[in-house]
Design an enzyme around this catalytic site. Structure first.
Site, PDB file in Angstrom:
ATOM      1  N   GLU A  99       0.929  -1.391   0.026  1.00  0.00           N
ATOM      2  CA  GLU A  99       0.039  -0.136  -0.029  1.00  0.00           C
ATOM      3  C   GLU A  99       0.975   1.327  -0.058  1.00  0.00           C
ATOM      4  OE1 GLU A  99      -0.068  -2.560   1.829  1.00  0.00           O
ATOM      5  OE2 GLU A  99      -2.068  -2.787   3.026  1.00  0.00           O
ATOM      6  N   SER A 114      20.531 -42.999  -8.953  1.00  0.00           N
ATOM      7  CA  SER A 114      19.465 -42.299  -8.773  1.00  0.00           C
ATOM      8  C   SER A 114      19.474 -41.135  -9.826  1.00  0.00           C
ATOM      9  CB  SER A 114      19.051 -41.726  -7.339  1.00  0.00           C
ATOM     10  OG  SER A 114      20.034 -40.547  -7.092  1.00  0.00           O
ATOM     11  N   THR A 156      21.310 -37.036  13.536  1.00  0.00           N
ATOM     12  CA  THR A 156      21.223 -37.406  15.076  1.00  0.00           C
ATOM     13  C   THR A 156      22.634 -37.148  15.338  1.00  0.00           C
ATOM     14  OG1 THR A 156      19.330 -38.403  14.649  1.00  0.00           O
ATOM     15  CG2 THR A 156      20.198 -38.603  16.699  1.00  0.00           C
TER      16      THR A 156
HETATM   17  N1  LIG Z   1      17.443 -38.272  -8.442  1.00  0.00           N
HETATM   18  C1  LIG Z   1      16.503 -37.438  -8.648  1.00  0.00           C
HETATM   19  C2  LIG Z   1      16.198 -36.299  -7.547  1.00  0.00           C
HETATM   20  N2  LIG Z   1      17.079 -36.470  -6.456  1.00  0.00           N
HETATM   21  C3  LIG Z   1      16.939 -35.820  -5.309  1.00  0.00           C
HETATM   22  C4  LIG Z   1      17.973 -35.824  -4.388  1.00  0.00           C
HETATM   23  O1  LIG Z   1      17.763 -35.164  -3.254  1.00  0.00           O
HETATM   24  C5  LIG Z   1      19.529 -35.501  -4.817  1.00  0.00           C
HETATM   25  O2  LIG Z   1      20.205 -35.655  -3.877  1.00  0.00           O
HETATM   26  C6  LIG Z   1      19.410 -34.091  -5.096  1.00  0.00           C
HETATM   27  O3  LIG Z   1      18.644 -33.625  -6.092  1.00  0.00           O
HETATM   28  C7  LIG Z   1      20.881 -33.900  -5.306  1.00  0.00           C
HETATM   29  O4  LIG Z   1      21.075 -32.202  -5.092  1.00  0.00           O
HETATM   30  P1  LIG Z   1      21.420 -31.138  -6.132  1.00  0.00           P
HETATM   31  O5  LIG Z   1      20.982 -31.436  -7.369  1.00  0.00           O
HETATM   32  O6  LIG Z   1      22.979 -31.617  -6.024  1.00  0.00           O
HETATM   33  O7  LIG Z   1      21.422 -30.024  -5.443  1.00  0.00           O
HETATM   34  N3  LIG Z   1      15.373 -35.639  -7.731  1.00  0.00           N
HETATM   35  C8  LIG Z   1      14.685 -35.284  -8.763  1.00  0.00           C
HETATM   36  O8  LIG Z   1      13.930 -34.435  -8.843  1.00  0.00           O
HETATM   37  N4  LIG Z   1      14.841 -36.471  -9.994  1.00  0.00           N
HETATM   38  C9  LIG Z   1      15.896 -37.371  -9.664  1.00  0.00           C
HETATM   39  O9  LIG Z   1      15.890 -38.033 -10.689  1.00  0.00           O
HETATM   40  N1  LIG Z   2       3.298  -7.524   3.783  1.00  0.00           N
HETATM   41  C1  LIG Z   2       2.401  -6.645   3.839  1.00  0.00           C
HETATM   42  C2  LIG Z   2       1.614  -6.751   5.222  1.00  0.00           C
HETATM   43  N2  LIG Z   2       1.872  -7.804   6.061  1.00  0.00           N
HETATM   44  C3  LIG Z   2       1.439  -7.917   7.361  1.00  0.00           C
HETATM   45  O1  LIG Z   2       2.183  -6.997   8.051  1.00  0.00           O
HETATM   46  C4  LIG Z   2       3.188  -8.079   9.025  1.00  0.00           C
HETATM   47  C5  LIG Z   2       4.386  -7.689   8.884  1.00  0.00           C
HETATM   48  O2  LIG Z   2       4.599  -6.183   9.257  1.00  0.00           O
HETATM   49  P1  LIG Z   2       5.986  -5.604   9.194  1.00  0.00           P
HETATM   50  O3  LIG Z   2       6.880  -6.288  10.400  1.00  0.00           O
HETATM   51  O4  LIG Z   2       6.036  -4.180   9.601  1.00  0.00           O
HETATM   52  O5  LIG Z   2       6.605  -5.735   7.775  1.00  0.00           O
HETATM   53  C6  LIG Z   2       2.788  -9.306   8.529  1.00  0.00           C
HETATM   54  O6  LIG Z   2       3.104 -10.244   9.428  1.00  0.00           O
HETATM   55  C7  LIG Z   2       1.334  -9.224   7.935  1.00  0.00           C
HETATM   56  O7  LIG Z   2       0.608  -9.419   8.854  1.00  0.00           O
HETATM   57  N3  LIG Z   2       0.373  -6.035   5.384  1.00  0.00           N
HETATM   58  C8  LIG Z   2      -0.071  -5.039   4.702  1.00  0.00           C
HETATM   59  O8  LIG Z   2      -0.954  -4.507   4.881  1.00  0.00           O
HETATM   60  N4  LIG Z   2       0.807  -4.901   3.428  1.00  0.00           N
HETATM   61  C9  LIG Z   2       1.650  -5.701   3.200  1.00  0.00           C
HETATM   62  O9  LIG Z   2       2.476  -5.461   1.899  1.00  0.00           O
HETATM   63 ZN   LIG Z   3       0.911  -2.909   6.124  1.00  0.00          ZN
END
Ligand SMILES: Nc1c(/N=C/[C@H](O)[C@H](O)[C@H](O)COP(=O)(O)O)[nH]c(=O)[nH]c1=O
Ligand SMILES: Nc1c(N[C@@H]2O[C@H](COP(=O)(O)O)[C@@H](O)[C@H]2O)[nH]c(=O)[nH]c1=O
Ligand SMILES: [Zn+2]
Length: 362
Positions: free
Chosen positions: A53, A169, A223
Site C-alpha cells: 500500500e 539415482s 542425529t
Molecule cells: N534423483 C533425482 C532426484 N534426487 C534428489 C536428491 O535429493 C538428490 O540428492 C538431489 O537432487 C541432489 O541435489 P543437487 O542437485 O546436488 O542440489 N530428484 C529429482 O527431482 N529427480 C531425480 O531423478
Molecule cells: N506485507 C504486507 C503486510 N503484512 C502484514 O504485516 C506483518 C509484517 O509487518 P512488518 O513487520 O511491519 O513488515 C505481516 O506479518 C502481515 O501480517 N500487510 C500489509 O498491509 N501490506 C503488506 O504489504
Molecule cells: Zn501494511
C-alpha cells in the site's frame, strides 16, 4: 468480471510475482485508482521494507485524495518493522478501500478494516478472496501455527523406485521436472534432507535456474553428526547449512564445523530428533516454508509426524524393479490401510516425459 475484480486481479498478479521473496511476510499487491485511471501501484518486495500500500500511495501522491485503493490483504494496523498501512491510507485521503481477504495475523485480524471504517473510509471485502488466499497459504500456516509449511517432494519411476539396487539415482526424472524442482527451491525458505542423502548423493541443494534464483537454507537431519566435512554442503558456502543433531553428540565433533561461517549446528534437547521440535525451532527462526527432499527415512519421519501440508510427486516413465530398490517412503510401514495418510490430488501436469502430481492431506 466487474471493475473491482479487474483492479484486484492486477493487484493479485503483482503479489504473485513476488512469491518466495517476502518471507516471513505475505506477498501483497496494491493498486490506487481514481476516476477509472490507475494512479498508483505496488507490491511488498522484502520483509522489513515498505508494504504494498505504501508503494502504491507514494506513487499516487496528492491525487490519492478521494481515490479508491485495492489491496490483496487487509491493510496492517500494527507497528511491525513498518508503520501501519491503515493509518497511511486514512491520512492520504483515500475514500474507498477494496480488500480481497482479511489478515489472519493475530496482530491485524480485522483491526485494519475497523480502523478504516471508524475513519469514514468505505470498505468492501472478499473481492477475489480465493485467489488472494491461495497466494499466501504458506504465510497463513506459519503465522497461525508458528511452524513452517512443509512440502514433501519425491521423484520416482513408474514402479515407485527412487534408485537402483546400487543406489544409482541420477537422473530418474528429466530436465523439465528437475527445473521445476529448482523453482520450488527458489521460493522455499529452507530445503531439508537426511544425512543418508548427504552421504549417498553429496548434494548441493542450491537453486540452479537459468535466470539464477534464491538459495534456500539447507537443513540436514543428522542425529549423530555423521555429515562428512568434505561434502558440498560444507565445502560450498553459497547458502547457509544448518545441521540438526541429538543431545549426545560430543562437543569436539561439533567444533570441527566451527570455522565454516555458513554452517550452524542446531543441537536438540533430546538424544533423538523429533520432527515436532525441529519444526518449532525452524518456525521460531522465521522459516515459513520447508521443502523436504528426503530421502526415504526422512520422508517417513515427516509422514508419521503428520507434519506434511503438501506432497509433490514427480513420476518418470521408467521401470526400475528390484525388491531391494528403495522407494520414496521408508521406515517400519503400517499394518492397516486405515493408518495410511489420506490425500486429495489438487493438480496433475505433464513436464516433458514426466508427470507431476500435487496432493494435500485431507
Ligand atoms: N534423483 C533425482 C532426484 N534426487 C534428489 C536428491 O535429493 C538428490 O540428492 C538431489 O537432487 C541432489 O541435489 P543437487 O542437485 O546436488 O542440489 N530428484 C529429482 O527431482 N529427480 C531425480 O531423478
Ligand atoms: N506485507 C504486507 C503486510 N503484512 C502484514 O504485516 C506483518 C509484517 O509487518 P512488518 O513487520 O511491519 O513488515 C505481516 O506479518 C502481515 O501480517 N500487510 C500489509 O498491509 N501490506 C503488506 O504489504
Ligand atoms: Zn501494511
Amino acid at each position: 468480471m466487474n471493475q473491482d475484480e479487474q483492479y484486484m486481479k492486477l493487484a493479485i498478479q503483482m503479489a504473485a510475482s513476488t512469491k518466495g521473496q517476502t518471507a516471513p511476510n505475505p506477498s501483497v499487491g496494491s493498486v490506487v485508482v481514481k476516476n477509472g485511471e490507475v494512479i498508483g501501484m505496488g507490491a511488498h518486495l522484502k520483509a522489513g521494507e515498505a508494504h504494498a500500500e505504501v508503494h502504491a500511495l507514494n506513487m499516487a501522491g496528492e491525487r490519492a485524495q478521494g481515490a479508491t485503493i485495492y489491496v490483496t490483504l487487509e491493510p496492517c494496523s500494527h507497528y511491525g518493522k513498518t508503520p501501519p498501512c491503515a493509518e497511511k491510507i486514512i491520512q492520504s485521503g483515500i475514500s474507498r478501500a477494496v480488500v480481497a481477504t482479511l489478515d489472519p495475523n493475530p496482530k491485524v485480524a480485522g483491526r485494519g478494516i475497523k480502523m478504516l471504517e471508524d475513519a469514514g473510509v468505505e470498505v468492501k471485502t472478499h473481492v477475489l478472496k480465493k485467489e488472494a488466499d491461495d497466494l499466501n497459504e504458506v504465510f497463513y500456516h506459519w503465522i497461525q501455527s508458528k511452524r513452517p509449511f512443509v512440502t514433501l517432494k519425491t521423484a520416482m519411476s513408474l514402479d515407485g523406485k527412487i534408485a537402483t539396487t546400487t543406489g544409482e539415482s541420477q537422473w530418474i526424472t528429466g530436465e523439465e521436472a528437475r527445473r521445476d524442482v529448482h523453482q520450488y527451491r527458489h521460493i522455499h525458505d529452507a530445503i531439508l534432507v537426511g544425512v543418508n542423502t548427504v552421504i549417498q548423493d553429496k548434494p548441493n541443494l542450491t537453486t540452479r535456474l537459468p535466470h539464477g534464483g534464491k538459495h534456500p537454507i539447507r537443513v540436514v537431519l543428522d542425529t549423530h553428526l555423521r555429515t562428512p566435512i568434505d561434502t558440498p554442503l560444507i565445502q560450498n558456502p553459497e547458502a547457509p547449512t544448518w545441521i540438526v543433531t541429538g543431545s549426545e553428540v560430543e562437543k569436539e565433533k561439533i567444533d570441527r564445523f566451527t570455522h565454516y561461517e555458513h554452517v550452524e549446528i542446531i543441537q536438540l534437547s533430546e538424544p533423538t530428533i523429533s520432527i515436532e521440535e525441529i519444526l518449532q525451532q525452524l518456525g521460531e527462526k522465521d522459516v515459513t516454508s520447508v521443502f523436504v527432499e528426503g530421502g526415504a527415512k526422512i520422508n517417513d519421519a515427516f509422514l508419521r509426524a503428520g507434519a506434511v501440508q503438501q506432497v509433490i510427486n514427480y513420476v518418470a516413465p521408467k521401470l526400475i524393479g528390484g525388491q531391494q530398490s528403495p522407494t520414496p517412503i521408508g521406515g517400519e510401514g503400517i499394518a492397516k490401510l486405515s493408518e495410511s495418510m489420506q490425500l486429495t490430488i489438487t493438480e496433475v501436469t505433464q513436464l516433458g516425459e514426466d508427470v507431476k502430481i500435487i496432493s494435500k492431506p485431507i
